[in-house]
Design an enzyme around this catalytic site. Structure first.
Site, short mmCIF file in Angstrom:
data_model
loop_
_atom_site.label_atom_id
_atom_site.label_comp_id
_atom_site.label_asym_id
_atom_site.label_seq_id
_atom_site.Cartn_x
_atom_site.Cartn_y
_atom_site.Cartn_z
N HIS A 290 0.85 -1.18 0.00
CA HIS A 290 0.00 0.00 0.00
C HIS A 290 0.90 1.25 0.00
O HIS A 290 2.11 1.15 0.19
CB HIS A 290 -0.94 0.01 1.22
CG HIS A 290 -0.21 -0.06 2.53
ND1 HIS A 290 -0.25 -1.17 3.33
CD2 HIS A 290 0.57 0.83 3.17
CE1 HIS A 290 0.48 -0.96 4.41
NE2 HIS A 290 1.00 0.26 4.33
C1 T46 Z 1 2.64 0.93 6.98
C2 T46 Z 1 3.41 -0.31 7.26
C3 T46 Z 1 4.88 -0.08 7.38
C4 T46 Z 1 -4.96 -0.02 13.09
O1 T46 Z 1 -6.11 -0.24 13.49
N1 T46 Z 1 -4.23 1.02 13.58
C5 T46 Z 1 -2.97 1.30 13.19
O2 T46 Z 1 -2.33 2.26 13.68
C6 T46 Z 1 -2.37 0.48 12.17
C7 T46 Z 1 -0.97 0.76 11.66
C8 T46 Z 1 -3.12 -0.55 11.66
N2 T46 Z 1 -4.38 -0.80 12.11
C9 T46 Z 1 -5.14 -1.94 11.57
C10 T46 Z 1 -5.51 -1.85 10.10
C11 T46 Z 1 -5.57 -3.31 9.69
O3 T46 Z 1 -6.86 -3.82 10.00
O4 T46 Z 1 -4.31 -3.10 11.68
C12 T46 Z 1 -4.54 -3.98 10.60
C13 T46 Z 1 -3.24 -4.33 9.90
O5 T46 Z 1 -2.80 -3.17 9.17
P1 T46 Z 1 -2.06 -3.28 7.77
O6 T46 Z 1 -2.59 -4.43 7.01
O7 T46 Z 1 -2.12 -1.94 7.11
O8 T46 Z 1 -0.57 -3.62 8.23
P2 T46 Z 1 0.75 -3.58 7.37
O9 T46 Z 1 1.79 -4.27 8.17
O10 T46 Z 1 0.53 -4.04 5.98
O11 T46 Z 1 1.12 -2.00 7.27
C14 T46 Z 1 1.51 -1.28 8.42
C15 T46 Z 1 0.79 0.07 8.47
O12 T46 Z 1 -0.64 -0.13 8.39
C16 T46 Z 1 1.19 0.99 7.35
O13 T46 Z 1 0.81 2.30 7.69
O14 T46 Z 1 3.14 1.83 6.33
O15 T46 Z 1 2.92 -1.04 8.41
#
Ligand code: T46
Length: 137
Positions: free
Chosen positions: A50
């Protein structure tokens, strides 16, 4: 592509370990609003895929090794985070993928804003369209 590897200020001792730190604005170009970390992931895990529209971030891997693939829509680069005193600054508008090179590697992230799903672009074609539209004079 606006990313930068930053050597963090570090205080080392002979027998009691090492302390690395950074401070909002002084050491990184934004005020920290949120901090989160990812742990418990196995080798080979891929996360991310993303971009953010407005969020600035600082990524640190205090334990293990994580490959960060970066793409600004024009150019692709790869960075390996495997040193606790090195941080990766990411400006908005960069597509990223994170790949775990070692079990239980930890990814810490300092972010410039609160969590807001509307700031994410999670579809690659949409990301390319977003970059094209935002680079037009
Ligand atoms: C990024 C990379 C480096 C929340 O509810 N609050 C939060 O502060 C974050 C970061 C995530 N979430 C929820 C959203 C999703 O339901 O946690 C779940 C997993 O998030 P995501 O699939 O976006 O995780 P990554 O590891 O793909 O990405 C994360 C960050 O979301 C993103 O900002 O840049 O780490």
């Amino acid at each position: 592509m606006k990313f930068e590897l930053i050597k963090l200020k570090t205080v080392a001792t002979e027998r009691e370990g090492t302390l690395s730190f950074f401070e909002s604005k002084k050491d990184i170009g934004f005020e920290i609003c949120r901090f989160y970390y990812i742990y418990g992931a196995s080798i080979g895990v891929e996360r991310g895929r993303h971009a953010h529209k407005n969020l600035s971030q600082l990524l640190i891997c205090p334990y293990g090794s994580i490959t960060i693939k970066l793409d600004d829509g024009n150019e692709k680069k790869e960075v390996i985070l495997n040193q606790p005193d090195i941080a990766l600054y990411l400006s908005p508008g960069i597509w990223r993928e994170m790949i775990w090179n070692k079990d239980n590697s930890i990814l810490c992230v300092a972010a410039s804003d609160y969590y807001n799903e509307e700031d994410y672009i999670r579809d690659y074609s949409e990301f390319i369209r977003y970059i094209q539209n935002n680079s037009k004079g």
